[in-house]
Scaffold this motif. Structure first.
Motif, PDB file in Angstrom:
ATOM      1  N   THR A   1       2.200   7.155  -6.601  1.00  0.00           N
ATOM      2  CA  THR A   1       1.207   8.152  -7.013  1.00  0.00           C
ATOM      3  C   THR A   1       1.630   9.557  -6.597  1.00  0.00           C
ATOM      4  N   THR A   2       2.093   9.700  -5.341  1.00  0.00           N
ATOM      5  CA  THR A   2       2.476  11.006  -4.815  1.00  0.00           C
ATOM      6  C   THR A   2       3.628  11.615  -5.601  1.00  0.00           C
ATOM      7  N   GLU A   3       4.636  10.789  -5.935  1.00  0.00           N
ATOM      8  CA  GLU A   3       5.835  11.280  -6.613  1.00  0.00           C
ATOM      9  C   GLU A   3       5.734  11.206  -8.136  1.00  0.00           C
TER      10      GLU A   3
ATOM     11  N   VAL B   1       4.010  10.480   2.028  1.00  0.00           N
ATOM     12  CA  VAL B   1       2.663  10.369   1.450  1.00  0.00           C
ATOM     13  C   VAL B   1       1.856  11.548   1.934  1.00  0.00           C
ATOM     14  N   GLY B   2       1.000  12.083   1.049  1.00  0.00           N
ATOM     15  CA  GLY B   2       0.086  13.140   1.442  1.00  0.00           C
ATOM     16  C   GLY B   2       0.675  14.525   1.323  1.00  0.00           C
TER      17      GLY B   2
ATOM     18  N   GLU C   1       0.832  -1.201   0.000  1.00  0.00           N
ATOM     19  CA  GLU C   1       0.000   0.000   0.000  1.00  0.00           C
ATOM     20  C   GLU C   1       0.871   1.258   0.000  1.00  0.00           C
ATOM     21  N   ALA C   2       1.926   1.243   0.820  1.00  0.00           N
ATOM     22  CA  ALA C   2       2.819   2.398   0.873  1.00  0.00           C
ATOM     23  C   ALA C   2       3.526   2.613  -0.464  1.00  0.00           C
ATOM     24  N   ALA C   3       3.976   1.528  -1.088  1.00  0.00           N
ATOM     25  CA  ALA C   3       4.669   1.628  -2.380  1.00  0.00           C
ATOM     26  C   ALA C   3       3.763   2.250  -3.432  1.00  0.00           C
TER      27      ALA C   3
END
Length: 247
Positions: free
Chosen positions: A39-41, A246-247, A32-34
């Motif tokens: 997406t964020t970067e 993230v975020g 999930e973190a990956a």
């Protein structure tokens, strides 16, 4: 005695089930973190994420992870060079270890207290990003950096081709240069100046041999720390604090 054995067997079984559940949970969290970091970067591929420490579940309940390792194979960082043109540069094997990662209950945000890591840039990529052009160093004399390579002992060998009065110098001229980091910029500075066959002011020659390459917008706001010349390119150390994952 039999009751004690039963209790021990049950404890071992429950312990095993807890370990299995913990590993399943950490695997899900890493995936999930990956995906969220990708997406964020705006990454082209999914990074490798490894959540260190055991047990994971107790860390997750506390809302803070001790250590998280992130690996990105090919990262396109934005750059601006000596001529202020903005482009991208490919960073190979960007690896960072995040410490004290605090996240929200919904996992929509995650911030690392500190981070350290390493990255590398090939000489070909560094030269391409610098966009070296043929420069008129004086009337009738032009020169251009055409190659970067390992010069040994932490130096970069900068290879220059020159033309004097319309005639190309038969052999390329090479000088050893030092590489350093200042803020978000990698700087290459010749230790000695090449002999182009005519007397020239130092700053005139350095307009060809010396260059700098700004590298910014690294993941989460991580920053350049140190740089050394290596066999295949430059090896970079990175660091940072309050890194947004993230975020």
């Amino acid at each position: 005695m039999r009751a004690l054995r039963i209790i021990l067997v049950v404890a071992v079984i429950l312990g095993g089930l807890f370990v299995i559940a913990d590993r399943v949970a950490v695997g899900f969290a890493e995936d999930e973190a990956a995906n969220r970091i990708r997406t964020t970067e705006g990454l082209a591929s999914t990074p490798d994420v490894s959540i260190e420490g055991f047990p994971f579940l107790t860390q997750a309940l506390g809302g803070e992870l001790d250590d998280v390792k992130i690996g990105i194979k090919d990262y396109e960082a934005s750059t601006s060079g000596t001529n202020d043109t903005v482009s991208t540069i490919r960073i190979d094997d960007l690896n960072a270890e995040m410490h004290g990662v605090v996240f929200s209950g919904s996992y929509s945000t995650a911030t690392a207290t500190t981070a350290t890591g390493t990255a590398s840039i090939t000489y070909a990529e560094l030269l391409k990003a610098a966009k070296s052009e043929t420069t008129e160093v004086t009337d009738g004399v032009t020169a251009q950096v055409v190659g970067l390579s390992d010069g040994g002992n932490g130096k970069i060998k900068v290879t220059v081709e020159a033309t004097v009065l319309g005639t190309k110098v038969p052999e390329p001229i090479s000088v050893l240069s030092s590489v350093s980091v200042e803020g978000d910029t990698v700087k290459v500075h010749a230790d000695t100046l090449p002999n182009l066959g005519v007397d020239l002011a130092e700053n005139t020659v350095r307009s060809v041999t010396d260059f700098e390459q700004k590298i910014d917008q690294l993941p989460g706001g991580i920053q350049l720390d140190k740089v050394v010349a290596a066999k295949g390119g430059v090896d970079i150390s990175v660091k940072g604090s309050d890194i947004r994952l993230v975020g």
